[in-house]
Scaffold this active site. Sequence first.
Site, PDB file in Angstrom:
ATOM      1  N   PHE A 153       2.406  10.479 -31.874  1.00  0.00           N
ATOM      2  CA  PHE A 153       2.423   9.067 -32.719  1.00  0.00           C
ATOM      3  C   PHE A 153       3.698   8.492 -32.868  1.00  0.00           C
ATOM      4  O   PHE A 153       3.857   7.994 -33.829  1.00  0.00           O
ATOM      5  CB  PHE A 153       1.500   9.674 -33.954  1.00  0.00           C
ATOM      6  CG  PHE A 153       0.515  10.512 -33.877  1.00  0.00           C
ATOM      7  CD1 PHE A 153      -0.645   9.676 -33.639  1.00  0.00           C
ATOM      8  CD2 PHE A 153       0.493  11.664 -33.936  1.00  0.00           C
ATOM      9  CE1 PHE A 153      -1.894  10.252 -33.625  1.00  0.00           C
ATOM     10  CE2 PHE A 153      -0.705  12.514 -33.933  1.00  0.00           C
ATOM     11  CZ  PHE A 153      -1.947  11.814 -33.725  1.00  0.00           C
ATOM     12  N   LEU A 154       4.203   8.215 -31.878  1.00  0.00           N
ATOM     13  CA  LEU A 154       5.771   7.583 -31.852  1.00  0.00           C
ATOM     14  C   LEU A 154       5.728   6.053 -31.696  1.00  0.00           C
ATOM     15  O   LEU A 154       4.920   5.598 -30.526  1.00  0.00           O
ATOM     16  CB  LEU A 154       6.589   8.221 -30.685  1.00  0.00           C
ATOM     17  CG  LEU A 154       6.586   9.706 -30.450  1.00  0.00           C
ATOM     18  CD1 LEU A 154       7.480  10.248 -29.483  1.00  0.00           C
ATOM     19  CD2 LEU A 154       7.231  10.300 -31.809  1.00  0.00           C
ATOM     20  N   ARG A 155       6.307   5.468 -32.483  1.00  0.00           N
ATOM     21  CA  ARG A 155       6.381   3.925 -32.163  1.00  0.00           C
ATOM     22  C   ARG A 155       7.577   3.800 -31.578  1.00  0.00           C
ATOM     23  O   ARG A 155       8.626   4.140 -31.815  1.00  0.00           O
ATOM     24  CB  ARG A 155       6.253   3.302 -33.422  1.00  0.00           C
ATOM     25  CG  ARG A 155       5.089   3.156 -34.238  1.00  0.00           C
ATOM     26  CD  ARG A 155       5.178   2.848 -35.894  1.00  0.00           C
ATOM     27  NE  ARG A 155       6.136   3.708 -36.493  1.00  0.00           N
ATOM     28  CZ  ARG A 155       6.691   3.690 -37.674  1.00  0.00           C
ATOM     29  NH1 ARG A 155       6.214   2.762 -38.344  1.00  0.00           N
ATOM     30  NH2 ARG A 155       7.233   4.531 -38.298  1.00  0.00           N
ATOM     31  N   GLU A 156       7.695   2.842 -30.511  1.00  0.00           N
ATOM     32  CA  GLU A 156       8.927   2.339 -29.721  1.00  0.00           C
ATOM     33  C   GLU A 156       9.853   1.944 -30.892  1.00  0.00           C
ATOM     34  O   GLU A 156       9.532   1.194 -31.603  1.00  0.00           O
ATOM     35  CB  GLU A 156       8.599   1.477 -28.652  1.00  0.00           C
ATOM     36  CG  GLU A 156       8.167   2.262 -27.567  1.00  0.00           C
ATOM     37  CD  GLU A 156       7.915   1.270 -26.429  1.00  0.00           C
ATOM     38  OE1 GLU A 156       8.257   0.099 -26.264  1.00  0.00           O
ATOM     39  OE2 GLU A 156       6.846   1.589 -25.519  1.00  0.00           O
ATOM     40  N   ASN A 209      -5.022   4.680 -33.204  1.00  0.00           N
ATOM     41  CA  ASN A 209      -4.516   3.681 -32.411  1.00  0.00           C
ATOM     42  C   ASN A 209      -5.455   2.289 -32.757  1.00  0.00           C
ATOM     43  O   ASN A 209      -5.172   1.126 -32.941  1.00  0.00           O
ATOM     44  CB  ASN A 209      -4.075   3.725 -31.020  1.00  0.00           C
ATOM     45  CG  ASN A 209      -2.434   4.230 -30.820  1.00  0.00           C
ATOM     46  OD1 ASN A 209      -2.013   4.387 -31.851  1.00  0.00           O
ATOM     47  ND2 ASN A 209      -2.020   4.167 -29.598  1.00  0.00           N
ATOM     48  N   LEU A 251      -0.428  -5.039 -41.832  1.00  0.00           N
ATOM     49  CA  LEU A 251      -0.962  -6.276 -42.259  1.00  0.00           C
ATOM     50  C   LEU A 251      -0.237  -7.490 -41.778  1.00  0.00           C
ATOM     51  O   LEU A 251      -0.338  -8.615 -42.612  1.00  0.00           O
ATOM     52  CB  LEU A 251      -1.436  -6.053 -43.577  1.00  0.00           C
ATOM     53  CG  LEU A 251      -2.528  -5.162 -44.020  1.00  0.00           C
ATOM     54  CD1 LEU A 251      -2.864  -5.334 -45.220  1.00  0.00           C
ATOM     55  CD2 LEU A 251      -3.993  -5.335 -43.220  1.00  0.00           C
ATOM     56  N   GLY A 258       0.530  -6.039 -28.843  1.00  0.00           N
ATOM     57  CA  GLY A 258       0.651  -5.967 -27.513  1.00  0.00           C
ATOM     58  C   GLY A 258       1.284  -4.555 -27.288  1.00  0.00           C
ATOM     59  O   GLY A 258       1.165  -3.489 -28.064  1.00  0.00           O
ATOM     60  N   CYS A 261       0.797   0.501 -25.442  1.00  0.00           N
ATOM     61  CA  CYS A 261      -0.395   1.348 -26.325  1.00  0.00           C
ATOM     62  C   CYS A 261      -1.540   0.927 -26.798  1.00  0.00           C
ATOM     63  O   CYS A 261      -2.711   1.091 -26.134  1.00  0.00           O
ATOM     64  CB  CYS A 261       0.398   2.318 -27.443  1.00  0.00           C
ATOM     65  SG  CYS A 261       1.937   3.045 -26.778  1.00  0.00           S
TER      66      CYS A 261
HETATM   67  C1  UGA Z   1       1.939   2.468 -31.346  1.00  0.00           C
HETATM   68  C2  UGA Z   1       1.444   3.355 -32.670  1.00  0.00           C
HETATM   69  O1  UGA Z   1       2.117   2.577 -33.729  1.00  0.00           O
HETATM   70  C3  UGA Z   1       2.104   4.722 -32.528  1.00  0.00           C
HETATM   71  O2  UGA Z   1       1.660   5.472 -33.496  1.00  0.00           O
HETATM   72  C4  UGA Z   1       1.735   5.337 -31.168  1.00  0.00           C
HETATM   73  O3  UGA Z   1       2.252   6.548 -31.194  1.00  0.00           O
HETATM   74  C5  UGA Z   1       2.067   4.381 -30.041  1.00  0.00           C
HETATM   75  O4  UGA Z   1       1.384   2.990 -30.170  1.00  0.00           O
HETATM   76  C6  UGA Z   1       1.560   5.184 -28.925  1.00  0.00           C
HETATM   77  O5  UGA Z   1       0.466   5.222 -28.710  1.00  0.00           O
HETATM   78  O6  UGA Z   1       2.154   5.616 -27.885  1.00  0.00           O
HETATM   79  P1  UGA Z   1       3.850   1.067 -30.449  1.00  0.00           P
HETATM   80  O7  UGA Z   1       3.283   0.541 -29.423  1.00  0.00           O
HETATM   81  O8  UGA Z   1       5.074   1.498 -30.177  1.00  0.00           O
HETATM   82  O9  UGA Z   1       3.180   2.137 -31.225  1.00  0.00           O
HETATM   83  O10 UGA Z   1       4.085  -0.245 -31.513  1.00  0.00           O
HETATM   84  P2  UGA Z   1       3.603  -0.588 -33.027  1.00  0.00           P
HETATM   85  O11 UGA Z   1       4.697  -0.839 -33.847  1.00  0.00           O
HETATM   86  O12 UGA Z   1       2.403   0.166 -33.392  1.00  0.00           O
HETATM   87  O13 UGA Z   1       3.131  -2.095 -32.454  1.00  0.00           O
HETATM   88  C7  UGA Z   1       2.156  -2.388 -31.620  1.00  0.00           C
HETATM   89  C8  UGA Z   1       1.763  -3.911 -31.602  1.00  0.00           C
HETATM   90  O14 UGA Z   1       1.196  -4.376 -33.025  1.00  0.00           O
HETATM   91  C9  UGA Z   1       3.007  -4.833 -31.424  1.00  0.00           C
HETATM   92  O15 UGA Z   1       2.945  -5.859 -30.483  1.00  0.00           O
HETATM   93  C10 UGA Z   1       3.398  -5.415 -32.861  1.00  0.00           C
HETATM   94  O16 UGA Z   1       4.042  -6.638 -32.672  1.00  0.00           O
HETATM   95  C11 UGA Z   1       1.881  -5.707 -33.502  1.00  0.00           C
HETATM   96  N1  UGA Z   1       2.051  -5.416 -34.798  1.00  0.00           N
HETATM   97  C12 UGA Z   1       1.931  -4.234 -35.636  1.00  0.00           C
HETATM   98  C13 UGA Z   1       1.347  -6.555 -35.571  1.00  0.00           C
HETATM   99  O17 UGA Z   1       0.995  -7.710 -34.782  1.00  0.00           O
HETATM  100  N2  UGA Z   1       1.223  -6.349 -36.833  1.00  0.00           N
HETATM  101  C14 UGA Z   1       1.542  -5.362 -37.536  1.00  0.00           C
HETATM  102  O18 UGA Z   1       1.346  -5.524 -38.788  1.00  0.00           O
HETATM  103  C15 UGA Z   1       1.987  -4.381 -36.837  1.00  0.00           C
END
Ligand code: UGA
Length: 432
Positions: A153-156, A209, A251, A258, A261
């Site tokens: 459940f790692l976020r980059e 996700n 939110l 994007g 994941c």
């Molecule tokens: C995501 C999940 O948050 C992790 O828990 C999971 O482990 C990971 O996918 C995975 O499956 O490996 P990640 O893709 O690194 O992590 O990035 P996020 O921080 O979740 O953001 C994803 C996208 O959503 C980005 O484009 C971000 O800009 C967008 N986002 C996020 C929004 O537009 N609004 C938000 O409030 C949050």
Amino acid sequence: MSRVAVIGAGYVGLTTGACLAHLGHAVVCADIDAERVDRLTKGEIPIMEDGLPELVTEGLESKRLQFVVGAANAAATAEFVFLCVPTPQGDDGSADLSFVEDVAREIAPVLRPGTVVVNKSTMPVGSTRFVQRLLGEAGAALDSIGVASNPEFLREGTSVRDFLHPNRVVIGCDNPEIAVRVSELYKSLDAPILVTEPASAEMIKYASNAFLATKISFINAVANLCEAVDADVREVAMGMGYDNRIGFEFLHPGPGYGGSCFPKDTAALLHTAQVAGYDFSLLQGVIEVNRAQHERMIDKVRRLAGGSLEGVPIAVWGLTFKANTDDLRDSPAVFVVRRLLEEGATVRCYDPSGDERAARVVSGSELVADPYEAVAGARVLALLTEWDEFRWLDFARVREAMASPALLDARNLLDPSTLRRLHFVYEGIGRS
Ligand code: UGA
């Protein structure tokens, strides 16, 4: 201390390997790319990830972390083998497991009795059993080899912190003894450990996700409605977030989600639903809202440019899929740049990650190393990624450099009143 092999030294594998070494285990991390292995052995980290260089250096110095070429070389002496290879999106939306298959076939003959193979990569429901079958077919002695799912459940950008301070550790395994052995790898972490059937563990990952993607599409849809009724989505999200059942996270409206994941995992879950005969129209809607949100950014820039993008110089700040990463995969910003080019705009981009791969990804545009250089002569500036440094730039200087001061703030990062005082035409997301 356990002997752990990690197969794949990408975003997930490298973090998993370095963190398990930090927790005291002896880790051998394998990759097929010899040059990558060579660089890692010298402590050179090929990705931008906060805290990772320090952990890799610590692991190399303590000799608890090694890098080798080839999965079999790492797996031969391991008690646990973590599969951290990519599971990209196939043509029909399903997860492509060919890298997993290759690794399973390679390691099967060398696994020692008692070894547990752990699926860390995101793999569809049924993959734990699929890997077990593959290992058996490729010569592993299944009566003494365990297989478990242990989704990440790692976020980059914050993956080291997420690994060492998880909300939960999920282990999917139908053999309780093996589940206990896997859980002991994490015993020094302060986190609840949830042991489930393999299918449930696999579903937890996809459902988590997909739920987060749903939150984002929901707030983007609300933001679009706010624009129509003169409400401010930032205030709306704050008012919603105070409700503990909703929470503040995920939110933030923007250009749509994007990365490597959410787009892939929502498509894969939708594919799983289709195969299972379930009409998951809610998830279909989430994906459609996201696509439309990307396209909405083009409409906004076009409007700011006066109705047509043909021959219009546009500046873009931020190309990665979110801030604090150098990852350009499935980035909404890259989508926007490509669409702007398609509509005849001339585009000059700046990205704080300084990643040279960006030049290839957005070919046809010009990539520059300075945010002020990017805006010189531009008629519209599109801020597409929420890098903190954009907040602190000199906007009077930006205005002077631009041909006309129109700004799309696709992340609601900036203060509209300050910018309007500087005579910018400001457009955010869901702000009247
Ligand atoms: C995501 C999940 O948050 C992790 O828990 C999971 O482990 C990971 O996918 C995975 O499956 O490996 P990640 O893709 O690194 O992590 O990035 P996020 O921080 O979740 O953001 C994803 C996208 O959503 C980005 O484009 C971000 O800009 C967008 N986002 C996020 C929004 O537009 N609004 C938000 O409030 C949050």
